[in-house]
Scaffold this motif. Structure first.
Motif, mmCIF file in Angstrom:
data_model
loop_
_atom_site.group_PDB
_atom_site.id
_atom_site.type_symbol
_atom_site.label_atom_id
_atom_site.label_comp_id
_atom_site.label_asym_id
_atom_site.label_seq_id
_atom_site.Cartn_x
_atom_site.Cartn_y
_atom_site.Cartn_z
ATOM 1 N N PRO A 33 0.826 -1.206 0.000
ATOM 2 C CA PRO A 33 0.000 0.000 0.000
ATOM 3 C C PRO A 33 0.862 1.258 0.000
ATOM 4 O O PRO A 33 1.818 1.365 0.760
ATOM 5 C CB PRO A 33 -0.806 -0.140 1.300
ATOM 6 N N GLY A 34 0.535 2.195 -0.879
ATOM 7 C CA GLY A 34 1.297 3.437 -0.986
ATOM 8 C C GLY A 34 2.473 3.385 -1.933
ATOM 9 O O GLY A 34 3.083 4.416 -2.231
ATOM 10 N N GLU A 35 2.807 2.189 -2.455
ATOM 11 C CA GLU A 35 3.956 2.062 -3.351
ATOM 12 C C GLU A 35 3.626 2.644 -4.725
ATOM 13 O O GLU A 35 2.568 2.387 -5.295
ATOM 14 C CB GLU A 35 4.347 0.590 -3.481
ATOM 15 N N LEU A 111 -7.242 -5.369 -6.221
ATOM 16 C CA LEU A 111 -8.072 -4.274 -6.713
ATOM 17 C C LEU A 111 -7.896 -4.198 -8.229
ATOM 18 O O LEU A 111 -6.862 -4.601 -8.761
ATOM 19 C CB LEU A 111 -7.661 -2.954 -6.069
ATOM 20 N N ALA A 112 -8.904 -3.676 -8.915
ATOM 21 C CA ALA A 112 -8.838 -3.662 -10.371
ATOM 22 C C ALA A 112 -9.429 -2.384 -10.930
ATOM 23 O O ALA A 112 -10.314 -1.771 -10.340
ATOM 24 C CB ALA A 112 -9.574 -4.873 -10.951
ATOM 25 N N CYS A 113 -8.915 -1.999 -12.095
ATOM 26 C CA CYS A 113 -9.444 -0.842 -12.814
ATOM 27 C C CYS A 113 -9.307 -1.105 -14.302
ATOM 28 O O CYS A 113 -8.301 -1.671 -14.754
ATOM 29 C CB CYS A 113 -8.683 0.427 -12.427
ATOM 30 N N LEU A 114 -10.301 -0.695 -15.056
ATOM 31 C CA LEU A 114 -10.292 -0.817 -16.505
ATOM 32 C C LEU A 114 -9.965 0.548 -17.103
ATOM 33 O O LEU A 114 -10.666 1.530 -16.852
ATOM 34 C CB LEU A 114 -11.652 -1.300 -16.997
ATOM 35 N N LEU A 145 -2.440 -6.098 -3.163
ATOM 36 C CA LEU A 145 -1.749 -5.414 -2.069
ATOM 37 C C LEU A 145 -0.975 -6.433 -1.245
ATOM 38 O O LEU A 145 -1.560 -7.276 -0.549
ATOM 39 C CB LEU A 145 -2.761 -4.653 -1.221
ATOM 40 N N ARG A 146 0.325 -6.354 -1.366
ATOM 41 C CA ARG A 146 1.220 -7.341 -0.759
ATOM 42 C C ARG A 146 1.080 -7.345 0.765
ATOM 43 O O ARG A 146 1.045 -6.310 1.406
ATOM 44 C CB ARG A 146 2.662 -7.030 -1.174
#
Length: 245
Positions: A33-35, A111-114, A145-146
């Protein structure tokens, strides 16, 4: 209302006399997160005329039938993304490079986004009716998110019919890409067939229904099936009975 995108994107593009390709067509990242991250995307125009495009971002999920459906909510990753530029023109028979960048948001799992590239509307005739089509082609971006991964998979195999029913359910929070093989045994325990399951994405909280086809029809009878699957998160197995009429 958002439309279901069955990656009929490409079919729509063909119908509307557009020839666009993306490289890459899918990006999967494992980030804290935040990377921060960034990567280029190349759009290639296969026609000898320029193609103006605009960009929009949309959350989505993979449906039970394997299609892609845009969602009205759940856009954490989309809000964290930027595409530069957001409007541009691909030259005739040429290519244009855009940059996708951002920071992994807070959250858990995948998480995903197109990233949708939209061309100008153009007339087309379908079934004798003149309509205006707005061709689109989409880049699927996934960020896992690792350190927050909770992988899981439930597998059901067996049923009745000439094809083998398989149901994959993902109660975890990460996208599972699974592949494997079903070993089909006859009443004497002898191998009757091996059915390959090619890589299939199963969305977190979602399911997939598949029908595996044998190379040649099996004789009528009841068969024992052992299905073994693999993904980046582990190995899974299930047994069932397949009744072939």
């Amino acid at each position: 209302m958002r439309k279901a995108l069955l990656f009929a994107f490409l079919l729509t593009i063909a119908l509307a006399q557009v020839s666009l390709t993306l490289s890459p067509a899918r990006v999967e990242l494992s980030l804290a997160p935040g990377e921060a991250f960034s990567f280029p995307v190349i759009l290639q125009n296969g026609l000898p005329r320029e193609e103006p495009l605009t960009v929009r971002l949309s959350p989505f999920r993979v449906r039970e039938d394997g299609g892609v459906e845009e969602l009205p909510t759940g856009g954490e990753l989309c809000r964290a993304l930027q595409v530069r530029p957001t409007a541009f023109t691909v030259p005739p028979s040429g290519r244009t490079e855009v940059l996708v960048e951002g920071r992994a948001p807070e959250g858990q799992g995948t998480l995903a986004c197109l990233v949708v590239f939209t061309a100008q509307p153009r007339p087309s005739r379908q079934g004798g009716v003149q309509v205006a089509l707005r061709p689109e082609i989409g880049l699927a971006v996934y960020v896992t998110l690792r350190g927050t991964e909770k992988p899981a998979l439930r597998v059901g195999v067996g049923g009745e019919g000439g094809s083998l029913p398989v149901v994959l359910e993902n109660p975890g929070n990460v996208l599972q890409r699974v592949s494997g093989e079903a070993l089909v045994l006859d009443g004497e325990g002898k191998e009757a067939a091996r059915l390959r399951l090619e890589e299939v994405p199963v969305w977190p909280g979602g399911r997939r229904r598949l029908m595996l086809e044998p190379d040649k029809p099996l004789p009528p009878g009841r068969y024992r099936v052992v299905l073994v699957l693999e993904s980046a998160h582990g190995r899974y197995a299930a047994e069932g009975v397949w009744a072939v009429p």
